[in-house]
Motif scaffolding. Structure first.
Motif, PDB file in Angstrom:
ATOM      1  N   PHE A   1       0.849  -1.179   0.000  1.00 58.48           N
ATOM      2  CA  PHE A   1       0.000   0.000   0.000  1.00 58.48           C
ATOM      3  C   PHE A   1       0.890   1.236   0.000  1.00 58.48           C
ATOM      4  O   PHE A   1       1.922   1.265   0.674  1.00 58.48           O
ATOM      5  CB  PHE A   1      -0.876   0.055   1.267  1.00 58.48           C
ATOM      6  CG  PHE A   1      -1.831  -1.090   1.390  1.00 58.48           C
ATOM      7  CD1 PHE A   1      -3.063  -1.047   0.763  1.00 58.48           C
ATOM      8  CD2 PHE A   1      -1.496  -2.215   2.127  1.00 58.48           C
ATOM      9  CE1 PHE A   1      -3.947  -2.096   0.880  1.00 58.48           C
ATOM     10  CE2 PHE A   1      -2.372  -3.269   2.250  1.00 58.48           C
ATOM     11  CZ  PHE A   1      -3.612  -3.206   1.622  1.00 58.48           C
ATOM     12  N   HIS A   2       0.474   2.239  -0.718  1.00 64.41           N
ATOM     13  CA  HIS A   2       1.150   3.525  -0.636  1.00 64.41           C
ATOM     14  C   HIS A   2       0.976   4.046   0.788  1.00 64.41           C
ATOM     15  O   HIS A   2      -0.054   3.801   1.424  1.00 64.41           O
ATOM     16  CB  HIS A   2       0.542   4.505  -1.651  1.00 64.41           C
ATOM     17  CG  HIS A   2       1.278   5.800  -1.704  1.00 64.41           C
ATOM     18  ND1 HIS A   2       0.964   6.861  -0.895  1.00 64.41           N
ATOM     19  CD2 HIS A   2       2.332   6.187  -2.458  1.00 64.41           C
ATOM     20  CE1 HIS A   2       1.781   7.866  -1.147  1.00 64.41           C
ATOM     21  NE2 HIS A   2       2.621   7.480  -2.106  1.00 64.41           N
ATOM     22  N   ARG A   3       1.960   4.765   1.275  1.00 63.03           N
ATOM     23  CA  ARG A   3       1.907   5.232   2.667  1.00 63.03           C
ATOM     24  C   ARG A   3       0.657   6.047   2.959  1.00 63.03           C
ATOM     25  O   ARG A   3       0.182   6.088   4.085  1.00 63.03           O
ATOM     26  CB  ARG A   3       3.177   6.004   3.018  1.00 63.03           C
ATOM     27  CG  ARG A   3       3.316   7.307   2.301  1.00 63.03           C
ATOM     28  CD  ARG A   3       4.583   8.055   2.750  1.00 63.03           C
ATOM     29  NE  ARG A   3       4.773   9.213   1.925  1.00 63.03           N
ATOM     30  CZ  ARG A   3       5.696   9.319   0.998  1.00 63.03           C
ATOM     31  NH1 ARG A   3       6.530   8.338   0.793  1.00 63.03           N
ATOM     32  NH2 ARG A   3       5.805  10.409   0.276  1.00 63.03           N
ATOM     33  N   SER A   4       0.102   6.699   1.944  1.00 62.42           N
ATOM     34  CA  SER A   4      -1.112   7.483   2.160  1.00 62.42           C
ATOM     35  C   SER A   4      -2.332   6.592   2.379  1.00 62.42           C
ATOM     36  O   SER A   4      -3.366   7.071   2.821  1.00 62.42           O
ATOM     37  CB  SER A   4      -1.358   8.410   0.962  1.00 62.42           C
ATOM     38  OG  SER A   4      -1.636   7.645  -0.201  1.00 62.42           O
ATOM     39  N   MET A   5      -2.212   5.300   2.083  1.00 59.13           N
ATOM     40  CA  MET A   5      -3.359   4.403   2.205  1.00 59.13           C
ATOM     41  C   MET A   5      -3.139   3.281   3.217  1.00 59.13           C
ATOM     42  O   MET A   5      -3.972   2.396   3.341  1.00 59.13           O
ATOM     43  CB  MET A   5      -3.672   3.787   0.840  1.00 59.13           C
ATOM     44  CG  MET A   5      -4.117   4.821  -0.173  1.00 59.13           C
ATOM     45  SD  MET A   5      -4.749   4.077  -1.653  1.00 59.13           S
ATOM     46  CE  MET A   5      -6.148   3.194  -1.023  1.00 59.13           C
TER      47      MET A   5
ATOM     48  N   ARG B   1      -3.292   3.096   6.470  1.00 60.42           N
ATOM     49  CA  ARG B   1      -4.328   2.971   7.503  1.00 60.42           C
ATOM     50  C   ARG B   1      -5.571   2.307   6.934  1.00 60.42           C
ATOM     51  O   ARG B   1      -6.145   1.397   7.533  1.00 60.42           O
ATOM     52  CB  ARG B   1      -4.685   4.328   8.102  1.00 60.42           C
ATOM     53  CG  ARG B   1      -5.758   4.193   9.156  1.00 60.42           C
ATOM     54  CD  ARG B   1      -5.872   5.439   9.995  1.00 60.42           C
ATOM     55  NE  ARG B   1      -6.846   5.171  11.036  1.00 60.42           N
ATOM     56  CZ  ARG B   1      -7.872   5.968  11.284  1.00 60.42           C
ATOM     57  NH1 ARG B   1      -8.017   7.086  10.623  1.00 60.42           N
ATOM     58  NH2 ARG B   1      -8.719   5.652  12.228  1.00 60.42           N
ATOM     59  N   ARG B   2      -5.999   2.739   5.754  1.00 59.49           N
ATOM     60  CA  ARG B   2      -7.185   2.155   5.118  1.00 59.49           C
ATOM     61  C   ARG B   2      -6.928   0.680   4.794  1.00 59.49           C
ATOM     62  O   ARG B   2      -7.809  -0.159   4.976  1.00 59.49           O
ATOM     63  CB  ARG B   2      -7.526   2.941   3.848  1.00 59.49           C
ATOM     64  CG  ARG B   2      -8.748   2.443   3.138  1.00 59.49           C
ATOM     65  CD  ARG B   2      -9.997   2.773   3.928  1.00 59.49           C
ATOM     66  NE  ARG B   2     -11.157   2.424   3.112  1.00 59.49           N
ATOM     67  CZ  ARG B   2     -12.290   1.996   3.601  1.00 59.49           C
ATOM     68  NH1 ARG B   2     -12.452   1.919   4.901  1.00 59.49           N
ATOM     69  NH2 ARG B   2     -13.274   1.685   2.819  1.00 59.49           N
ATOM     70  N   GLY B   3      -5.732   0.343   4.345  1.00 59.88           N
ATOM     71  CA  GLY B   3      -5.392  -1.056   4.071  1.00 59.88           C
ATOM     72  C   GLY B   3      -5.492  -1.915   5.317  1.00 59.88           C
ATOM     73  O   GLY B   3      -6.041  -3.017   5.285  1.00 59.88           O
TER      74      GLY B   3
ATOM     75  N   GLU C   1      -7.332  -1.270   7.929  1.00 59.88           N
ATOM     76  CA  GLU C   1      -8.756  -1.363   8.272  1.00 59.88           C
ATOM     77  C   GLU C   1      -9.457  -2.430   7.433  1.00 59.88           C
ATOM     78  O   GLU C   1     -10.283  -3.188   7.947  1.00 59.88           O
ATOM     79  CB  GLU C   1      -9.431  -0.001   8.066  1.00 59.88           C
ATOM     80  CG  GLU C   1      -9.007   1.043   9.080  1.00 59.88           C
ATOM     81  CD  GLU C   1      -9.511   2.435   8.718  1.00 59.88           C
ATOM     82  OE1 GLU C   1      -9.999   2.630   7.574  1.00 59.88           O
ATOM     83  OE2 GLU C   1      -9.403   3.327   9.567  1.00 59.88           O
TER      84      GLU C   1
ATOM     85  N   TRP D   1     -17.502   1.835   8.163  1.00 56.95           N
ATOM     86  CA  TRP D   1     -16.373   2.713   7.844  1.00 56.95           C
ATOM     87  C   TRP D   1     -16.821   4.156   7.630  1.00 56.95           C
ATOM     88  O   TRP D   1     -16.083   5.082   7.933  1.00 56.95           O
ATOM     89  CB  TRP D   1     -15.644   2.204   6.604  1.00 56.95           C
ATOM     90  CG  TRP D   1     -15.084   0.841   6.792  1.00 56.95           C
ATOM     91  CD1 TRP D   1     -15.432  -0.269   6.102  1.00 56.95           C
ATOM     92  CD2 TRP D   1     -14.101   0.429   7.734  1.00 56.95           C
ATOM     93  NE1 TRP D   1     -14.723  -1.353   6.550  1.00 56.95           N
ATOM     94  CE2 TRP D   1     -13.898  -0.952   7.560  1.00 56.95           C
ATOM     95  CE3 TRP D   1     -13.375   1.070   8.731  1.00 56.95           C
ATOM     96  CZ2 TRP D   1     -13.001  -1.691   8.313  1.00 56.95           C
ATOM     97  CZ3 TRP D   1     -12.471   0.334   9.486  1.00 56.95           C
ATOM     98  CH2 TRP D   1     -12.294  -1.023   9.279  1.00 56.95           C
TER      99      TRP D   1
ATOM    100  N   GLU E   1     -14.927   7.130   9.677  1.00 61.53           N
ATOM    101  CA  GLU E   1     -14.155   8.161   8.978  1.00 61.53           C
ATOM    102  C   GLU E   1     -14.790   9.530   9.163  1.00 61.53           C
ATOM    103  O   GLU E   1     -14.096  10.526   9.209  1.00 61.53           O
ATOM    104  CB  GLU E   1     -14.050   7.812   7.489  1.00 61.53           C
ATOM    105  CG  GLU E   1     -13.142   6.632   7.250  1.00 61.53           C
ATOM    106  CD  GLU E   1     -13.065   6.242   5.783  1.00 61.53           C
ATOM    107  OE1 GLU E   1     -13.663   6.937   4.932  1.00 61.53           O
ATOM    108  OE2 GLU E   1     -12.404   5.240   5.498  1.00 61.53           O
TER     109      GLU E   1
END
Length: 159
Positions: free
Chosen positions: A125-129, A131-133, A135, A152, A156
């Protein structure tokens, strides 16, 4: 790997390789082919990268593609590619070669001295994602464990 990673003019990752090289890193892909009379009998896609670029060295692995396993020369073609990938790893100073293959290719690899380490899965996962990954994975395991999945949208919205 995405389908666009296999564009003919970028199969060696020359564009990506140049970007990595600017930072002193190496990233490349090689393709080895055993040709048949009309089509390839087998193909090996060999990845290269600076050691440590990926913690499990997946980017220094190879894959085998055998379009017709029933072809009378498919097994010999597969064995030839396995040996070529081993040689390629040694040429690059690697003490071992790693194969990521379908179950159908395990036996020829074992005959060549490889050991099956079981099934493998990796998610990047890209670092920006990230947390979502995390979850999403938590949701999968909660569902498998019988716990209701979180809402979710509510979580959020509260941030």
């Amino acid at each position: 790997m995405l389908c666009e990673d296999l564009l003919t003019d970028e199969v060696d990752l020359s564009g990506l390789s140049a970007r990595y090289a600017a930072h002193g890193l190496h990233r490349r892909r090689r393709v080895f082919v055993v040709d048949g009379e009309y089509t390839p009998l087998a193909v090996a896609l060999s990845e290269e990268a600076t050691p440590g670029l990926n913690l499990i060295e997946k980017t220094n692995a190879f894959w085998l593609i055998v379009p017709n396993r029933n072809h009378p020369q498919a097994r010999a073609a597969t064995q030839a590619l396995i040996q070529r990938c081993i040689e390629h790893a040694r040429e690059r100073g690697r003490p071992s070669a790693i194969a990521l293959v379908d179950d159908e290719e395990i036996e020829p690899l074992q005959e060549a001295g490889f050991e099956s380490l079981g099934r493998f899965s990796e998610w990047i996962f890209h670092r920006s994602m990230i947390r979502r990954g995390c979850e999403l994975w938590r949701s999968v395991f909660e569902r498998l464990g019988g716990t209701p999945a979180p809402d979710w949208e509510t979580e959020e919205a509260g941030e």
